[in-house]
Every structure is written in structure tokens, then in C-alpha cells.
Design a protein around this motif. Structure first.
Motif, PDB file in Angstrom:
ATOM      1  N   ILE A  83      32.755  70.844 -35.797  1.00 35.40           N
ATOM      2  CA  ILE A  83      32.498  69.953 -36.931  1.00 35.40           C
ATOM      3  C   ILE A  83      31.000  69.734 -37.101  1.00 35.40           C
ATOM      4  O   ILE A  83      30.313  69.311 -36.163  1.00 35.40           O
ATOM      5  CB  ILE A  83      33.200  68.592 -36.724  1.00 35.40           C
ATOM      6  N   SER A  84      30.473  70.054 -38.269  1.00 34.82           N
ATOM      7  CA  SER A  84      29.060  69.841 -38.543  1.00 34.82           C
ATOM      8  C   SER A  84      28.847  69.692 -40.046  1.00 34.82           C
ATOM      9  O   SER A  84      28.605  70.671 -40.749  1.00 34.82           O
ATOM     10  CB  SER A  84      28.240  71.013 -37.998  1.00 34.82           C
ATOM     11  N   PRO A  85      28.943  68.448 -40.551  1.00 32.75           N
ATOM     12  CA  PRO A  85      28.796  68.241 -41.997  1.00 32.75           C
ATOM     13  C   PRO A  85      27.492  68.819 -42.544  1.00 32.75           C
ATOM     14  O   PRO A  85      27.458  69.295 -43.674  1.00 32.75           O
ATOM     15  CB  PRO A  85      28.819  66.716 -42.133  1.00 32.75           C
ATOM     16  N   MET A 143      25.807  67.456 -29.889  1.00 34.70           N
ATOM     17  CA  MET A 143      26.377  66.341 -30.637  1.00 34.70           C
ATOM     18  C   MET A 143      27.572  66.819 -31.475  1.00 34.70           C
ATOM     19  O   MET A 143      28.607  66.161 -31.533  1.00 34.70           O
ATOM     20  CB  MET A 143      25.306  65.746 -31.546  1.00 34.70           C
ATOM     21  N   GLU A 144      27.451  68.007 -32.085  1.00 35.90           N
ATOM     22  CA  GLU A 144      28.520  68.516 -32.942  1.00 35.90           C
ATOM     23  C   GLU A 144      29.746  68.876 -32.100  1.00 35.90           C
ATOM     24  O   GLU A 144      30.881  68.604 -32.498  1.00 35.90           O
ATOM     25  CB  GLU A 144      28.029  69.731 -33.731  1.00 35.90           C
ATOM     26  N   THR A 151      31.357  65.666 -31.046  1.00 37.36           N
ATOM     27  CA  THR A 151      32.033  65.032 -32.170  1.00 37.36           C
ATOM     28  C   THR A 151      33.388  65.698 -32.412  1.00 37.36           C
ATOM     29  O   THR A 151      34.384  65.027 -32.679  1.00 37.36           O
ATOM     30  CB  THR A 151      31.148  65.138 -33.435  1.00 37.36           C
ATOM     31  N   PHE A 171      35.776  64.568 -29.834  1.00 37.59           N
ATOM     32  CA  PHE A 171      36.118  63.186 -30.134  1.00 37.59           C
ATOM     33  C   PHE A 171      37.156  63.127 -31.264  1.00 37.59           C
ATOM     34  O   PHE A 171      38.161  62.398 -31.187  1.00 37.59           O
ATOM     35  CB  PHE A 171      34.820  62.486 -30.542  1.00 37.59           C
TER      36      PHE A 171
END
Lengths: 201, 367
Positions: free
Chosen positions: A112-114, A148-149, A152, A155
Motif C-alpha cells: 500500500i502506497s497512496p 513505512m509502506e 502500513t 497493519f
């Protein structure tokens, strides 16, 4: 770059679309290919075409395969109650090369990486939830990048798992083999001391 | 810790020079535009990994050249450490301590601290809240390395959250669980940063007050206040409350990225009601308090960079300040001035002072 032939130019353009290949390297490939026997080139072209036509993605774990269900998922000797969640097929190969893991995999196809335009709907997350629902899975191992991605994504999936009786674990993070302790950053070192393991020879 | 030796190659207007510096006071004199400030900026680079003036590294390369190098030898109790900064067009900046390159520049912040006093400090009063936030963040990062890490993390989570909000807005969709994973990471970081900023202000204001009173003979009451969305409400609730608004505009409207610090003098905003003179006194008191605060919080005295202070202070106050910087409470100081006699007279015959004259792009020691 001035190329005297349109045919060569087009081939160079095509090669240059490959990851980490620039125009110079592309030209080197093309000039090399020009010297090869036509039959060798035929084999190369066939191999490339087969990639799209013959490769299928495993219906269960999305790993690349020649069959509908990949060899890993089809292997009854493996632990069918544990799924290791990875970003792409390269990670499956890397983990298989360790010979330490006997469970199954699930290839998400990204994280996930907007900022890169990748959301949960672009990944094989629903497929993973379906597997957990239907296949009596006991443990999920998160083996995504320690960024972080990656975190996330862990998570997000973890939150989706809360209704199921499944244990979630994550690859341990710590000092890399061969690293000097004084060069390890504080977060890594902190994790290593927190998650220390029993000493074994 | 003091800077013993400084080398420039192709940095700003300089081609190549190497200077041996005085442990206490170094003056750079020369006409306007000879590059006095660039020397200070080079020292600022070695401390903060970036220019005080121009954040685009490649624009600090001498015109027509491909790269620049700044190298400084810092010394403490006869132990030397070389800091190297190299920028080449189209390449990643290389920053080294000794022989080792930093993987993350943020690891270097706090190793050598500097306080720069410059005519563009006025931006702190006149410009938007981002300038003040950046300055306060810079001070805190000088003594609290984990603060900078948290701030970098917060900004990254925020960038992802904003990208997501923009996608929702453009595609007219919404998925709360996608947003939630970012909110859950944003909240603890924001709370941590808020607490540190708040504690900083509480500790800093008395130091600032003391400095200001010293400069203004104690007749005015300066202070500044910290404004944040986290002040009076749980941030998690606040984020929820503003979710609709965030979705409409396509970015995050609340958080510590909107914090501000309001400068006040006698309880009135300095920006509107302060005279030129009061604003200048306020800024110099702020910077000297910054100096005092960091001296107290970290092992080393910061390096003080005084760029064109005649812009801010009159002759009498400068004399007072210079007498103060010669004392033990200050470490190494760099000063620029267009008038070479003025500084020479001020420090007449003092051994611990070196004066460099800059002409034809080369600084030369003249006393």
C-alpha cells in the motif's frame, strides 16, 4: 543517439523500456543479437512470447507457475495452515532459497502506497482474506519490506484479520549477519535487543 | 568544538581556497558581493547538510562547474574530525564524517551546531507559519535527534494520507479502512511532536526573555505563543471531525503541520505593532537565546555565524555583544562586515581574533 537503421532504432527503443537498461546498453544488446544465428534469435523470441502466453498465476497464491495451482501450493508435504505474505514473486524465490520455510505463500503484487497510487484494492488482499476464511489457516507471517509502506500494509491486513482465529507474526528485525554492532542504527539495534533469541550453537 | 580548517572547491562564487581559522573569532571583510556570506553559508552547510539560503544543492555550484566540495576540519582537545560535503549535478549529495558516508543526512544533525544571525531573519516575522515551524524544528533537532526522525516520519505519513485524500476526491470514492491505517499512525506521531514542541517553548521562553531584556534595557515584555490544533482536543477526534472537510479539499486540514508560533511584544503581535527597531531586537534576542539554549542542552557550544549584524544592532550594542563573545560563554564566532576598520578597531590587538579580507574570490588573512 544517431542510429542509421529504423529497424535497429525500434529494437533499441524496446530494450530500453526494460528496468535499469539505458539506450547505450540497449544498443549493445541489439548489435550483439544482430551477430547471432537466426535460430538462436527464434528461440529468444519464442521464450519472450511464451512469457505472456504460457505463464499463469497460481489461482491460490498468485505466484508465477506453469499450472493453475503452483508446485508450492500443490505440495502436500508442506504446511497448509501457514501463509507467508510477500510483496512479489522475487520474495518467494528468496525465501525458498533459505530452505527454512515449509508453509505456503501469498503474493500481494505490491504494498500500500497512496503516493505511488497503490491502494488495497490494487493488491491481492481480498484473495488472502478468502483463503483465511476457507482454508483453515492458523498463522499468517508478514514478510513485507520493513518500510513505512510495508508496515502500513501489514497493519491494514492485520485489522482485516481481527474476526478470524489466526495468529499473525512478522519477520524478526535486527542486526544483519556480518554487520558491526556500532554501525547498526538505533531502531534496528533497539529491535534486536527487544526481540533477542535464546543462544544456540 | 571549533572549525580549524575550511576548504571550498567551486562553492558559490569561490573556485578553490583553504583557510586556517582562529579558535575564537574570525572576521571576513570586503565589499558587497565579494562572497563574505558564502563563507558563513559553507560552514552552515557542514553543520546542517544544506544551505541557509538556497535549499537547491545544485544551485550552490559555481557557475559553469559540475560539482562543489566543502570540507572542514573540526577540532576538540586536539582530536580532529573531517566533515566533507560533495554535490555533483545529477548525483546524490555525499556527506561524510571522517571516511564514512552518512546513509541518512539526519544522522549528522546535532553533531556540529550552528546559530546563524542574518538579515533575512526578518522572514521569521513577516512570512507564513512554515518559516517559523522550520526554525523551531531546526532548534529542537539540534539537541533532540529522535524529534527529527519523528518529524520525518510524520511528514511521510501525511504525504501518503494527502495522496489518498486526493485520490478519493478525484475518483469520488471513499474507503474508511484505507484512511484509518494512516490516521492510526499519524495520531501518536502528532501527539509526540506536539508534546516536545510544547515543552520546548516552556523551557525556551525564560531564556529568550532574559536575552531580550538585556538588549532592550528591560522596558518591554516579549513572548511568543504556540498555537496548535492539538491544544484543547484529542487529536484522534479532531481528525475524525475534519474528515469530511479533508475529503472535500483533498488534503489534511488539521495536524501539527499547521502549528504556528506568534511573536508578541507587550501582548501585541510583533508583525503588526512592532517598530523596525523592536523587530530587529526581537530577532537578535531570539537567535542569542537559541544560542544559549543549545549551549545548555548539548555537549558543545554552537558555532555562531554573524552575518552583517550592523543591519540589526547599533554600534554600542555591537560593542557589548563583541565583548560578550570574547568571554568563555561563547565558542567560535564568524563575523562578516563591509567595513574592515570597524571590526579591526573593535578587536584591536586581540590575539584570538583573525581578520580575512576577501577580494578576487580569495580570502586572505590580514590580521
Amino acid at each position: 543517439m544517431n542510429i542509421p537503421s529504423k529497424v535497429v532504432e525500434q529494437a533499441v527503443e524496446e530494450f530500453a523500456t526494460l528496468p535499469s537498461i539505458g539506450k547505450r546498453s540497449a544498443l549493445r544488446f541489439v548489435l550483439h543479437l544482430l551477430k547471432q544465428d537466426p535460430s538462436d534469435l527464434e528461440d529468444l523470441a519464442q521464450a519472450i512470447l511464451k512469457l505472456k502466453n504460457d505463464i499463469i498465476y497460481c489461482k491460490s497464491c498468485s505466484n508465477i507457475s506453469d499450472k493453475e495451482i503452483c508446485d508450492i501450493c500443490a505440495n502436500l508435504e508442506r504446511d497448509h495452515q501457514t501463509i507467508c505474505v510477500v510483496e512479489d514473486v522475487r520474495d518467494v524465490m528468496a525465501l525458498e532459497n533459505t530452505y527454512q520455510y515449509k508453509g505456503l505463500y501469498h503474493v500481494l503484487g505490491g504494498i500500500i502506497s497512496p503516493m505511488d497510487g497503490v491502494g488495497p484494492q490494487d493488491l491481492k488482499i481480498e484473495e488472502l482474506i478468502t483463503r483465511i476464511k476457507t482454508q483453515n489457516i492458523k498463522e499468517i507471517i508478514f514478510a513485507l519490506s520493513a518500510t513505512m509502506e510495508g508496515d502500513t500494509t501489514n497493519f491494514y491486513i492485520y485489522k482485516r484479520l481481527k474476526d478470524f482465529d489466526v495468529k499473525a507474526t512478522v519477520l524478526s528485525r535486527g542486526v544483519a549477519v556480518g554487520d558491526e554492532l556500532s554501525y547498526a542504527d538505533e531502531v534496528t539495534l533497539g529491535n534486536s535487543i527487544k526481540n533477542r533469541t535464546v543462544f544456540e550453537i | 568544538m571549533h572549525l580549524k580548517k575550511l576548504n571550498f572547491i567551486n562553492f558559490k562564487n569561490y573556485e578553490d581556497f583553504s583557510l586556517e581559522l582562529a579558535e575564537k573569532i574570525n572576521c571576513f571583510v570586503g565589499y558587497n558581493g565579494v562572497g563574505k556570506t558564502n563563507v558563513l553559508d559553507g560552514i552552515y552547510y557542514l553543520s546542517n547538510c544544506k544551505s541557509f539560503f538556497n535549499p537547491v544543492d545544485s544551485q550552490n555550484i559555481k557557475e559553469g562547474e559540475e560539482f562543489f566540495v566543502i570540507e572542514g576540519v573540526f577540532s576538540e582537545e586536539n582530536q580532529n574530525e573531517t566533515i566533507y560535503c560533495g554535490v555533483k549535478k545529477g548525483r546524490k549529495k555525499v556527506f561524510k564524517k571522517g571516511k564514512r558516508s552518512y546513509e541518512k543526512l539526519s544522522e549528522h544533525i546535532g553533531y556540529i551546531n550552528t546559530v546563524m544571525i542574518s538579515p533575512i531573519d526578518g522572514n521569521l516575522i513577516l512570512e507564513g507559519s512554515d518559516v517559523r515551524r522550520k526554525y523551531i524544528d531546526h532548534i529542537i533537532s539540534q539537541y533532540n535527534p529522535s524529534y527529527l526522525q519523528d518529524l520525518i516520519k510524520y511528514n511521510k505519513v501525511l504525504a501518503h494520507r494527502n495522496a489518498l485524500l486526493k485520490q478519493f476526491k478525484e475518483s469520488h470514492t471513499f474507503e474508511s479502512s484505507s484512511l484509518e491505517v494512516w490516521d492510526d499512525q499519524l495520531v501518536p506521531l502528532a501527539e509526540k511532536i506536539y508534546a516536545i514542541r510544547k515543552a520546548f517553548i516552556e523551557g525556551f521562553i525564560p531564556v529568550f526573555d532574559k536575552r531580550y531584556k538585556k538588549l532592550s534595557n528591560g522596558l518591554e515584555a516579549p513572548t511568543f505563543t504556540y498555537q496548535s490544533h492539538l491544544e484543547d482536543e484529542d487529536f484522534k477526534n479532531k481528525l475524525k471531525e475534519n474528515q469530511k472537510k479533508d475529503r472535500t479539499v483533498g488534503y489534511s486540514t488539521v495536524g501539527i503541520h499547521k502549528d504556528d508560533y506568534v511573536f508578541l511584544l507587550n501582548d501585541k503581535p510583533l508583525k503588526k505593532f512592532g517598530s523596525q527597531g523592536q523587530q530587529k531586537t526581537y530577532l537578535i534576542a531570539l537567535k542569542l537565546a537559541h544560542y544559549d539554549f543549545i549551549s545548555d542542552k548539548s555537549f558543545h557550544k554552537p558555532i555562531l555565524l554573524l552575518d552583517d549584524i550592523y543591519d540589526k544592532l547599533d554600534e554600542k550594542r555591537i560593542k557589548q555583544l563583541m565583548e560578550a563573545v570574547l568571554q568563555k560563554s561563547f565558542g567560535q564566532v564568524f563575523i562578516t562586515d563591509t567595513d574592515q576598520n570597524r571590526l579591526k578597531n573593535l578587536f584591536d590587538g586581540k590575539e584570538e581574533v583573525k581578520v580575512f579580507q576577501i577580494a578576487n574570490e580569495i580570502p586572505k588573512a590580514i590580521g
